[in-house]
Design an enzyme around this catalytic site. Structure first.
Site, PDB file in Angstrom:
ATOM      1  N   HIS A 191      42.717  31.844  32.661  1.00  0.00           N
ATOM      2  CA  HIS A 191      42.364  30.690  31.812  1.00  0.00           C
ATOM      3  C   HIS A 191      41.880  29.498  32.634  1.00  0.00           C
ATOM      4  CE1 HIS A 191      43.646  32.420  27.968  1.00  0.00           C
ATOM      5  NE2 HIS A 191      44.545  33.051  28.704  1.00  0.00           N
TER       6      HIS A 191
ATOM      7  N   GLY B 232      41.267  46.727  24.094  1.00  0.00           N
ATOM      8  CA  GLY B 232      42.355  45.792  23.779  1.00  0.00           C
ATOM      9  C   GLY B 232      43.458  45.750  24.821  1.00  0.00           C
TER      10      GLY B 232
ATOM     11  N   GLY C 231      43.066  44.240  27.806  1.00  0.00           N
ATOM     12  CA  GLY C 231      42.848  43.113  28.710  1.00  0.00           C
ATOM     13  C   GLY C 231      42.007  43.491  29.919  1.00  0.00           C
TER      14      GLY C 231
ATOM     15  N   ASP D 173      34.797  37.530  32.975  1.00  0.00           N
ATOM     16  CA  ASP D 173      34.735  38.972  32.705  1.00  0.00           C
ATOM     17  C   ASP D 173      33.332  39.529  32.931  1.00  0.00           C
ATOM     18  OD1 ASP D 173      37.260  38.344  31.896  1.00  0.00           O
ATOM     19  OD2 ASP D 173      36.918  38.719  29.766  1.00  0.00           O
TER      20      ASP D 173
HETATM   21  C1  GLA Z   1      39.482  36.461  28.634  1.00  0.00           C
HETATM   22  C2  GLA Z   1      38.168  35.682  28.708  1.00  0.00           C
HETATM   23  C3  GLA Z   1      37.911  35.154  30.132  1.00  0.00           C
HETATM   24  C4  GLA Z   1      39.124  34.414  30.678  1.00  0.00           C
HETATM   25  C5  GLA Z   1      40.390  35.236  30.467  1.00  0.00           C
HETATM   26  C6  GLA Z   1      41.630  34.480  30.850  1.00  0.00           C
HETATM   27  O1  GLA Z   1      39.409  37.640  29.382  1.00  0.00           O
HETATM   28  O2  GLA Z   1      37.086  36.496  28.322  1.00  0.00           O
HETATM   29  O3  GLA Z   1      36.760  34.337  30.137  1.00  0.00           O
HETATM   30  O4  GLA Z   1      39.227  33.138  30.105  1.00  0.00           O
HETATM   31  O5  GLA Z   1      40.543  35.666  29.130  1.00  0.00           O
HETATM   32  O6  GLA Z   1      41.642  34.216  32.215  1.00  0.00           O
END
Ligand code: GLA
Length: 377
Positions: free
Chosen positions: A32, A118, A120, A169
């Site tokens: 974040h 989903g 992460g 990402d």
């Molecule tokens: C998701 C978002 C990213 C980043 C992460 C948290 O994966 O797509 O841009 O903010 O959460 O680090």
């Protein structure tokens, strides 16, 4: 997987396609922080989305998902947005290229992959990056720079998928390199590759199998909290904030916004500490910082959940060097840095304890740091 996707393409479209892939990602630390102009430390992994693609000479896109087993057609005008959420990622990439005056004509595609959904691990960024890379190659002579391909994926999330995400990402998915993590400064967009080969340790992901949905989720609300605090402090992003500045404003902002901003300010410094520790081969410090991040994400940023906190507790009890929730939160995986000799015991204990509490085993993923978006053939 290559053969399955190509065979499906030939059976459906009776043509010889090109094949492209792009990767999911891990993030060692820096959660974040991307949309706050801070630092992130991700790498692409050997779990990918692959697409077989060929221009079709029509003014529409025809695409089949082998995993969802669904076929969709859509045009390339803004009003042609498809109803299926998976197809909107592809439509969004087409539209974002066209908006940047790039070329996208009709094409046929079949895609599939092994990035868990989903969890992460950014399956959506892998999908966006795969198509952005492919359409740049097929229609634009690779004239769109790689960084812009990442931005095309990010804009797709913002404008077609309802997630106001940062750049991490898509950046990791496009720019990833085998055996290297990347320390990205999300303000200047400068980045450095750092070799990642932790001798004597393994990196393992444990999936709680709790699903998270970032659209309409508290993710966008977290971002709003950060933006509110930055505006209150008179700065562009929390990158420029210090704890002294935040404490001075404590009585003027909500307790919730204070906690969110506190996490971001602390996390920013942790990424730099981890970069330095990694270069010095000091994995115990890397691990300690991972625990600190988990604590902050759970208590201050409040994006963890009971199952992930439990997995983190088990890691501590087993003496694992580092463990934390990874990615946007609200479910998904923990990322764990485990000494080789503790690995078997940790995995067995985590499976057993988690299953006896929640009635199902968590999933275990081994990942290798790998290349990002590329053409296979
Ligand atoms: C998701 C978002 C990213 C980043 C992460 C948290 O994966 O797509 O841009 O903010 O959460 O680090």
């Amino acid at each position: 997987m290559n053969d399955k996707i190509i065979k499906e393409f030939k059976d459906r479209f009776h043509q010889e396609p090109s094949l492209y892939a792009s990767a999911g990602r891990i993030n060692l630390i820096g959660e974040h922080t991307d949309y706050n102009g801070g630092f992130v430390f991700p790498g692409a992994i050997d779990k990918v989305i692959m697409a077989a693609i060929k221009p079709n000479g029509l003014d529409k896109v025809r695409v089949y998902s082998v995993d969802i087993k669904e076929y969709v057609e859509f045009g390339l005008e803004e009003s042609d947005v498809p109803a299926q959420s998976w197809a909107r990622y592809i439509f969004g990439v087409c539209r974002e290229i066209i908006k940047r005056e790039g070329i996208v004509l009709g094409f046929d595609a079949v895609f599939g992959g092994n990035v868990p959904l989903g969890a992460g691990l950014s399956s959506s960024a892998a999908l966006e990056s795969c198509f952005a890379f492919a359409l740049n190659d097929l229609f634009n002579n690779n004239s769109i720079g790689k960084f812009e391909l990442a931005r095309i994926g990010q804009s797709t999330e913002h404008n077609y998928c309802g997630v106001n995400c940062g750049i991490m990402d898509q950046f990791a998915s496009v720019m990833g390199k085998k055996g290297q993590l990347m320390c990205l400064d999300c303000r200047s967009m400068e980045y450095e590759y750092h070799p990642f080969d932790p001798q004597g340790y393994k990196l393992v992901l444990i999936d709680s199998v709790v699903k998270h949905e970032l659209a309409d989720s508290p993710y966008n609300k977290r971002r709003q909290s950060c933006e509110r605090v930055a505006a209150h402090l008179g700065i562009d992003t929390l990158r420029d904030a210090t704890m002294e500045m935040l404490d001075a404003a404590k009585s003027e902002i909500s307790a919730e916004d204070y906690s969110r901003a506190k996490f971001v300010i602390e996390e920013k410094d942790r990424v730099l500490a981890v970069c330095a520790a990694l270069d010095a081969g000091d994995y115990e410090t890397v691990g300690r910082k991972m625990y600190e991040t988990h604590e902050g994400l759970s208590k201050d940023y409040e994006v963890s959940c009971e199952e992930l906190d439990y997995l983190n507790d088990i890691a501590r009890q087993c003496g694992v060097s580092g463990s934390r929730i990874m990615g946007g939160g609200f479910g998904g995986c923990t990322i764990n840095l485990v000494k080789d000799e503790q690995y078997d015991d940790f995995i067995a204990t985590a499976k057993e304890k988690f299953a006896s509490k929640y009635g199902h085993e968590p999933k275990i993923y081994h990942v290798n740091i790998s290349d990002g978006a590329h053409k296979i053939q």
